[in-house]
Enzyme design. Structure first.
Site, PDB file in Angstrom:
ATOM      1  N   GLU A   1       0.831  -1.206   0.000  1.00  0.00           N
ATOM      2  CA  GLU A   1       0.000   0.000   0.000  1.00  0.00           C
ATOM      3  C   GLU A   1       0.870   1.263   0.000  1.00  0.00           C
ATOM      4  O   GLU A   1       0.509   2.288   0.570  1.00  0.00           O
ATOM      5  CB  GLU A   1      -0.962  -0.001   1.200  1.00  0.00           C
ATOM      6  CG  GLU A   1      -1.954  -1.155   1.155  1.00  0.00           C
ATOM      7  CD  GLU A   1      -2.935  -1.147   2.316  1.00  0.00           C
ATOM      8  OE1 GLU A   1      -2.642  -0.491   3.335  1.00  0.00           O
ATOM      9  OE2 GLU A   1      -3.986  -1.783   2.213  1.00  0.00           O
TER      10      GLU A   1
ATOM     11  N   GLU B   1      -7.406  -7.178  -0.978  1.00  0.00           N
ATOM     12  CA  GLU B   1      -7.906  -7.051   0.392  1.00  0.00           C
ATOM     13  C   GLU B   1      -9.350  -6.554   0.392  1.00  0.00           C
ATOM     14  O   GLU B   1      -9.598  -5.378   0.165  1.00  0.00           O
ATOM     15  CB  GLU B   1      -7.029  -6.099   1.230  1.00  0.00           C
ATOM     16  CG  GLU B   1      -5.645  -6.644   1.546  1.00  0.00           C
ATOM     17  CD  GLU B   1      -4.908  -5.805   2.577  1.00  0.00           C
ATOM     18  OE1 GLU B   1      -5.561  -4.980   3.259  1.00  0.00           O
ATOM     19  OE2 GLU B   1      -3.682  -5.969   2.693  1.00  0.00           O
TER      20      GLU B   1
END
Length: 634
Positions: free
Chosen positions: A138, A207
């Site tokens: 991320e 995710e």
């Protein structure tokens, strides 16, 4: 020519790191991709993956967790690699106990499943300090803070990974400038609108958060099963081909592994499999049925382009059909006011209390009330403390100011402060520079005015005296302890926890290994819901429960002869600690003629027949019959 029709009806509503795919199943010899999906051994595959972090459960649980995930319609297990557990100091490697990654991988392989290995070394994951210094996960959220250096770093990380020539695709999560052929992927509550950076790449959701994590002193977040199922179905409706639940089983932050700061020891995450390894209904069962329906549509979805059909102002269908007659249709109602229900199932999980009793292996075998050996930890530099006030921040605002009167004597005075850090930062730009512990100390009220002691020479002593003495070890019982006892778990094979609601705050050890922090700090009394409307977009504060209740009441416990040691920071009454057996006590479901399935997991037998007696088909002809079922588990 006979036709195959696969129709998936969506009656759910809305307002509408590197990740390395490892071919551990023996039959997998080649993994590539095209614009539609990952391609395994020359065949396009629709993948449903479940995140299970091996250090967040004990090895004895791993086979059952993998089995329950597979029974839930999952064909891939995903995990990070937690390098600060594998290499606690430079060149010192550890792959035992909860960090036995090869054993975990072999269990997945023996179950006939694929494994997605997120090798890090940086993982974030609400794990203390993000597992290790950052390589990628991320990173796209924080790249701009590093300017041109951040962009250059992304390119370097991708080239470095590709140079390893692993023979399988590499993926960067939430990295919008990932260079070809590295696939950028989506992390979010919803990813139906996500598109990869290049048209040659498949649409992958790394995710999907089926719940959220908890913080000490915070409320208990829940995400409705209907909203999770809606997000998954909508993703595949709009061209998705690989999907991963983060988390499918959250588990436990043992020891001091929880980050944050203020992330609780429990990492349950409201996941389909709960912290203790039991399926969570209705979420687990609801998603199992969804997975089954989606997998039936696999060939049609991955080998055809959809036709969008508008059925109304807020209703639409995506139809995947080829010349052979193979067809899959997603019918979506985007209206967040009107609703339909096709069936539901839920379960009742209870924590049954039971008193702690001395172990039969203990010298005190007569089952008298459990006695605790006590050793008093001294604050400061392990000297005598002459004041004991305390204060703390919280998961929303971790910094805090604390004031306390002090008595000074003529001449030199020593100030000793015990700082108890509840997790270090685990993500963010320049997060390694975010302070923890004391940042400023000032002495007010003297004749010379305020004295800033922040830049004075401070002596630091890391850890606790009891830890340096090894009091948490079983052999420590021969000496002195903080609080220790030898106990046996209650009979039965249900998961067992320790009810710590009457304790203050501290750490617990079991047979020399840290269970983790306990702190039954109560959540605020407001902003919780009695019932959650799953319609509309979800956020972690939408469906909170647990207002006014302890945020970390239960601590994980292994059901065998145990040396239990605790370091208590604030007081508490250890005589009030109880065992709690977590067990499934009931199962409820609504079934109908067109949706007759009924699940009863891990029980000898549980059947409900679709019979004339159950449904009385002669009554109200032409009307769909429904039946409410409740199963009580003995």
């Amino acid at each position: 020519m006979a036709s195959t029709v696969c129709t998936l009806l969506l009656f759910f509503f809305s307002c509408f790191v590197c990740l390395y795919i490892s071919p551990f199943v023996a039959a997998v010899n080649n993994v590539t991709y095209d614009s539609r999906s990952l391609i395994i051994n020359g065949e396009r595959k629709l993948l449903i993956s479940a995140a299970i972090h091996y250090p967040r459960s004990v090895p004895a649980m791993w086979p059952g967790l993998v089995k329950t995930a597979k029974e839930g319609g999952v064909d891939v297990i995903e995990t990070y690699v937690f390098w600060n557990g594998h290499e606690p100091s430079p060149g010192n490697y550890y792959f035992g106990g909860r960090y036995d990654l090869p054993k975990f991988v072999k269990i997945v392989q023996e179950a006939g499943m694929l494994l997605i290995l997120r090798i890090g070394p940086f993982v974030a994951a609400e794990w203390n300090f993000g597992s290790k210094k950052m390589v990628e996960n991320e990173y796209g959220y924080y790249e701009a803070a590093y300017g041109e250096g951040g962009k250059a770093y992304t390119q370097w990380a991708a080239k470095m990974a590709l140079s390893q020539n692993t023979g399988v695709p590499w993926i960067m999560c939430q990295q919008w400038d990932a260079p070809d052929p590295v696939i950028n992927t989506c992390n979010s509550f919803y990813c139906d609108d996500f598109k990869p950076s290049f048209a040659t790449m498949p649409k992958i959701w790394t995710e999907n958060w089926p719940g959220w994590f908890k913080t000490f002193g915070g409320r208990d977040p829940h995400r409705p099963a209907e909203d999770v199922a809606y997000s998954v179905a909508r993703f595949f409706q709009k061209g998705g081909s690989a999907h991963n639940y983060y988390m499918y089983h959250g588990g436990t932050n043992f020891g001091r592994t929880s980050g944050g700061p203020f992330i609780t020891t429990s990492y349950d995450y409201d996941a389909p499999i709960d912290e203790y390894g039991l399926p969570r209904f209705p979420k687990w069962g609801h998603l199992k049925e969804l997975h089954r329906a989606i997998k039936l549509c696999e060939h049609a979805l991955l080998n055809n382009k959809p036709t969008l059909v508008h059925l109304g102002p807020l209703q639409e269908a995506d139809v995947y059909e080829d010349q052979s007659g193979s067809c899959a249709a997603f019918i979506a109602n985007l209206d967040d006011k009107s609703e339909k229900t096709v069936g539901s199932q839920t379960s009742t999980i209870e924590m049954e209390p039971e008193q702690l009793k001395p172990s039969i292996a203990s010298p005190d075998k007569d089952l008298k009330p459990l006695s605790w050996e006590i050793f008093v930890e001294k604050a400061g530099i392990w000297g005598e403390a002459d004041f004991t006030p305390s204060a703390a921040g919280n998961g929303t605002v971790s910094p805090f100011k604390f004031k306390s009167p002090v008595s000074l004597k003529a001449g030199k005075n020593e100030i000793a402060i015990l700082s108890m850090t509840v997790g270090l930062q685990n993500a963010g730009s320049f997060y390694e520079w975010v302070g923890a512990g004391l940042t400023s100390v000032k002495l007010k009220g003297s004749k010379n005015g305020t004295m800033d002691l922040s830049n004075s020479t401070w002596t630091y002593k890391i850890g606790l005296e009891g830890e340096h003495l090894g009091l948490y070890d079983a052999n420590g019982l021969k000496n002195v302890n903080w609080r220790s006892a030898v106990v046996d778990a209650p009979p039965g094979d249900e998961p067992v926890a320790l009810d710590m609601v009457h304790m203050g705050k501290g750490l617990a050890w079991l047979n020399g290994e840290q269970i983790g922090r306990y702190w039954p700090r109560k959540a605020p009394i407001d902003k919780c819901v009695k019932a959650c409307d799953y319609r509309g977009k979800f956020n972690p504060d939408k469906c909170n429960t647990g207002c006014g209740e302890p945020t970390q009441r239960w601590s994980w416990f292994k059901p065998s002869g145990n040396v239990l040691v605790m370091f208590e920071e604030k007081g508490g009454d250890p005589t009030q600690i109880r065992f709690s057996r977590r067990k499934l006590s009931g199962l409820c479901a609504h079934i109908s003629e067109d949706h007759p399935s009924f699940l009863c997991l891990n029980k000898n037998e549980c059947k409900v027949g679709l019979t004339e007696k159950n449904f009385r088909t002669e009554i109200c002809p032409g009307v769909m019959k429904k039946l409410a079922v409740e199963a009580m588990c003995s």
